[in-house]
Each structure stands twice: as C-alpha cells, then as structure tokens.
Design a protein around this motif. Sequence first.
Motif, PDB file in Angstrom:
ATOM      1  N   PRO A 112      25.225   9.408  -5.745  1.00 33.38           N
ATOM      2  CA  PRO A 112      25.993   8.503  -6.607  1.00 33.38           C
ATOM      3  C   PRO A 112      26.888   9.291  -7.548  1.00 33.38           C
ATOM      4  N   ASP A 113      27.747   8.568  -8.244  1.00 33.41           N
ATOM      5  CA  ASP A 113      28.728   9.214  -9.115  1.00 33.41           C
ATOM      6  C   ASP A 113      28.080  10.077 -10.194  1.00 33.41           C
ATOM      7  N   GLU A 114      26.935   9.633 -10.733  1.00 33.03           N
ATOM      8  CA  GLU A 114      26.309  10.406 -11.801  1.00 33.03           C
ATOM      9  C   GLU A 114      25.816  11.759 -11.309  1.00 33.03           C
ATOM     10  N   GLU A 115      25.451  11.855 -10.037  1.00 32.19           N
ATOM     11  CA  GLU A 115      25.030  13.150  -9.508  1.00 32.19           C
ATOM     12  C   GLU A 115      26.230  14.067  -9.276  1.00 32.19           C
ATOM     13  N   ILE A 116      27.363  13.487  -8.990  1.00 33.20           N
ATOM     14  CA  ILE A 116      28.578  14.290  -8.884  1.00 33.20           C
ATOM     15  C   ILE A 116      28.943  14.858 -10.256  1.00 33.20           C
ATOM     16  N   GLU A 117      28.804  14.046 -11.292  1.00 33.93           N
ATOM     17  CA  GLU A 117      29.084  14.532 -12.654  1.00 33.93           C
ATOM     18  C   GLU A 117      28.119  15.643 -13.032  1.00 33.93           C
ATOM     19  N   ALA A 118      26.850  15.501 -12.645  1.00 40.36           N
ATOM     20  CA  ALA A 118      25.869  16.549 -12.934  1.00 40.36           C
ATOM     21  C   ALA A 118      26.214  17.829 -12.182  1.00 40.36           C
ATOM     22  N   LEU A 119      26.712  17.694 -10.960  1.00 42.65           N
ATOM     23  CA  LEU A 119      27.106  18.867 -10.176  1.00 42.65           C
ATOM     24  C   LEU A 119      28.290  19.577 -10.830  1.00 42.65           C
ATOM     25  N   LYS A 120      29.212  18.813 -11.383  1.00 44.34           N
ATOM     26  CA  LYS A 120      30.349  19.412 -12.082  1.00 44.34           C
ATOM     27  C   LYS A 120      29.857  20.284 -13.241  1.00 44.34           C
ATOM     28  N   LYS A 121      28.901  19.763 -13.997  1.00 44.76           N
ATOM     29  CA  LYS A 121      28.355  20.525 -15.125  1.00 44.76           C
ATOM     30  C   LYS A 121      27.637  21.776 -14.625  1.00 44.76           C
ATOM     31  N   GLN A 122      26.901  21.630 -13.527  1.00 52.50           N
ATOM     32  CA  GLN A 122      26.209  22.788 -12.959  1.00 52.50           C
ATOM     33  C   GLN A 122      27.210  23.832 -12.481  1.00 52.50           C
ATOM     34  N   SER A 123      28.327  23.392 -11.933  1.00 54.26           N
ATOM     35  CA  SER A 123      29.341  24.339 -11.457  1.00 54.26           C
ATOM     36  C   SER A 123      29.946  25.128 -12.616  1.00 54.26           C
ATOM     37  N   GLU A 124      30.041  24.509 -13.785  1.00 49.82           N
ATOM     38  CA  GLU A 124      30.553  25.231 -14.953  1.00 49.82           C
ATOM     39  C   GLU A 124      29.584  26.333 -15.369  1.00 49.82           C
ATOM     40  N   ARG A 125      28.288  26.057 -15.289  1.00 48.84           N
ATOM     41  CA  ARG A 125      27.288  27.095 -15.593  1.00 48.84           C
ATOM     42  C   ARG A 125      27.364  28.229 -14.576  1.00 48.84           C
ATOM     43  N   LEU A 126      27.600  27.851 -13.319  1.00 48.76           N
ATOM     44  CA  LEU A 126      27.709  28.870 -12.269  1.00 48.76           C
ATOM     45  C   LEU A 126      28.945  29.741 -12.491  1.00 48.76           C
ATOM     46  N   LYS A 127      30.048  29.131 -12.828  1.00 51.87           N
ATOM     47  CA  LYS A 127      31.265  29.913 -13.068  1.00 51.87           C
ATOM     48  C   LYS A 127      31.107  30.829 -14.282  1.00 51.87           C
ATOM     49  N   LYS A 128      30.390  30.348 -15.288  1.00 51.30           N
ATOM     50  CA  LYS A 128      30.118  31.180 -16.457  1.00 51.30           C
ATOM     51  C   LYS A 128      29.293  32.401 -16.046  1.00 51.30           C
ATOM     52  N   ALA A 129      28.326  32.188 -15.168  1.00 53.64           N
ATOM     53  CA  ALA A 129      27.508  33.306 -14.688  1.00 53.64           C
ATOM     54  C   ALA A 129      28.372  34.312 -13.928  1.00 53.64           C
ATOM     55  N   TYR A 130      29.277  33.804 -13.109  1.00 52.28           N
ATOM     56  CA  TYR A 130      30.190  34.704 -12.390  1.00 52.28           C
ATOM     57  C   TYR A 130      31.037  35.517 -13.371  1.00 52.28           C
ATOM     58  N   LEU A 131      31.521  34.887 -14.416  1.00 57.29           N
ATOM     59  CA  LEU A 131      32.365  35.586 -15.378  1.00 57.29           C
ATOM     60  C   LEU A 131      31.595  36.675 -16.115  1.00 57.29           C
ATOM     61  N   GLU A 132      30.310  36.420 -16.386  1.00 57.24           N
ATOM     62  CA  GLU A 132      29.503  37.407 -17.106  1.00 57.24           C
ATOM     63  C   GLU A 132      29.080  38.560 -16.214  1.00 57.24           C
ATOM     64  N   GLY A 133      28.995  38.315 -14.905  1.00 55.86           N
ATOM     65  CA  GLY A 133      28.836  39.404 -13.948  1.00 55.86           C
ATOM     66  C   GLY A 133      27.435  39.961 -13.761  1.00 55.86           C
ATOM     67  N   ASN A 134      26.395  39.271 -14.270  1.00 53.11           N
ATOM     68  CA  ASN A 134      25.027  39.736 -14.068  1.00 53.11           C
ATOM     69  C   ASN A 134      24.512  39.205 -12.734  1.00 53.11           C
ATOM     70  N   ALA A 135      24.131  40.110 -11.836  1.00 54.92           N
ATOM     71  CA  ALA A 135      23.760  39.719 -10.479  1.00 54.92           C
ATOM     72  C   ALA A 135      22.587  38.750 -10.467  1.00 54.92           C
ATOM     73  N   GLU A 136      21.553  39.042 -11.258  1.00 48.52           N
ATOM     74  CA  GLU A 136      20.367  38.182 -11.261  1.00 48.52           C
ATOM     75  C   GLU A 136      20.712  36.782 -11.741  1.00 48.52           C
ATOM     76  N   GLU A 137      21.541  36.697 -12.780  1.00 52.78           N
ATOM     77  CA  GLU A 137      21.918  35.386 -13.313  1.00 52.78           C
ATOM     78  C   GLU A 137      22.798  34.626 -12.320  1.00 52.78           C
ATOM     79  N   ILE A 138      23.700  35.319 -11.657  1.00 55.23           N
ATOM     80  CA  ILE A 138      24.555  34.665 -10.665  1.00 55.23           C
ATOM     81  C   ILE A 138      23.713  34.081  -9.538  1.00 55.23           C
ATOM     82  N   VAL A 139      22.795  34.889  -9.013  1.00 58.02           N
ATOM     83  CA  VAL A 139      21.975  34.439  -7.887  1.00 58.02           C
ATOM     84  C   VAL A 139      21.090  33.259  -8.297  1.00 58.02           C
ATOM     85  N   ALA A 140      20.492  33.329  -9.488  1.00 57.36           N
ATOM     86  CA  ALA A 140      19.622  32.247  -9.950  1.00 57.36           C
ATOM     87  C   ALA A 140      20.410  30.958 -10.175  1.00 57.36           C
ATOM     88  N   THR A 141      21.577  31.072 -10.782  1.00 54.50           N
ATOM     89  CA  THR A 141      22.387  29.888 -11.050  1.00 54.50           C
ATOM     90  C   THR A 141      22.965  29.313  -9.767  1.00 54.50           C
TER      91      THR A 141
END
Length: 227
Positions: A112-141
């Motif tokens: 449903p739409d609310e799960e798409i919105e939650a995925l958008k928020k999760q993708s922002e956390r993932l992109k933040k992990a990529y920007l910070e460059g810590n391998a363990e954090e990237i893989v976990a996120t």
Amino acid sequence: MSTPFEETLNPLVHEPAPLRNKIMNSLRKAIETGALEPGTHLVEKDLCEKLNVSRTSLREALRQLQAEGVLTDHNNRGLTVVTVTRTDADNIYRIRGVLEPLIVEQFIENAPDEEIEALKKQSERLKKAYLEGNAEEIVATKREFYDRICTGARNPIAFDLLKKLTLLTSPLRRSSVVRPERRNQSIQEIDAIVAGIAARDKAAAKAAAEAHVANAAVSAFRVAYTS
C-alpha cells in the motif's frame, strides 16, 4: 496393539529455537562484517565461551548454517566459513539480478501507499550510509532496505534467499561498497529504484534493480580480481 502410524511417532525434541536463532544471527553478522573471514576454522569451545552458550545450542546453530551452505566441513576436519569462488560469485550475482527485480515488482503489486512512503524514508537512511562510507553501516542499512521491500512484496522466501546470497559474497561487498565511485553510483541507483516504485512503474523499477545488481557485480569483481 499399536498401529503402523503410531509406531512411527516418537517424542519430539524441543529445540531452543530462539537461542539458536540468536546464535545464528550473531555468526551471520560476524561473517558479514569480516570478523569471521572465509576459510576461518570454527572452534566450538572458543565460540561457546565468546557467545556464552552451551555446546548443544551452538551445534544446532552451526548445523543450520551448514545446511544453508554458509559453513562447510572439509574432510571431517571441522566447520569453516565457506570460501566462494569467482564462478560461485558470478552465479550469485546473476541470481540476484533476477531475484531483486522480482521482489521490486511484487512490492509494487502488493504494498500500500504507506509502505511506499516508509521505503522512501528507508532509502534516505541508506543514502546517508553511502555518503558516510562505513562498509558495515552500508551493508546493515542495505539489508534493512531490502527487508522492507521483501516485506512489502509479501515474499519472505525471497528475503531468506537474498540474505544467504549476499552473506556468501560479504568479502566482495565490503570491499566494493566503500569505493567512492560505487557509493555515488549506488545512490543514483537507489533513487531510480524508489522512483520507479513510487510511480508504480514496474518496468522502470525492475530495470533500475537489474542495473543496480549488474553494476554491483562489476564493482565487486573489479576490486577482487583486478590487480
């Protein structure tokens, strides 16, 4: 007089599943982060002491990980962490190239739409992990990101398989995800996947997922097999 059916019934052994699962998760994380490298020989006594668990519980967890192909026993010399060959790694990425677009498609079909919105928020956390460059954090996120997609896809089987495949290639992934060019590329690919999902455009989302896996394979092999 007992019937043949009754004779096949034996008392059930109640396995300590919650503890076993905790042990398995701890060992998976150790493999994922490189604390247990491929080829590492596992000593039960040491693991029992480090994890503060009984040998019985540990063995249940080790047997399950062996059944999943994460651990192997060479010539009955004890369990070691599996070492993946280049051929195996290539096969894993090819399977992921089919599996991940599938779960993205199913997410669009079922979430449903609310799960798409939650995925958008999760993708922002993932992109933040990529920007910070810590391998363990990237893989976990990244694991959490795909957990959400598989949950929305209503496909827990796919997530179990995906966890196993990515775990087997952990050394390749750790070396690859910290490369600046790969991190920047991954951010663009995640944006494309989420944009396709948000628009409920199956073709675009699947193409983005396929490109993400294909580029991940290129990056991983470049690091591991190019001198």
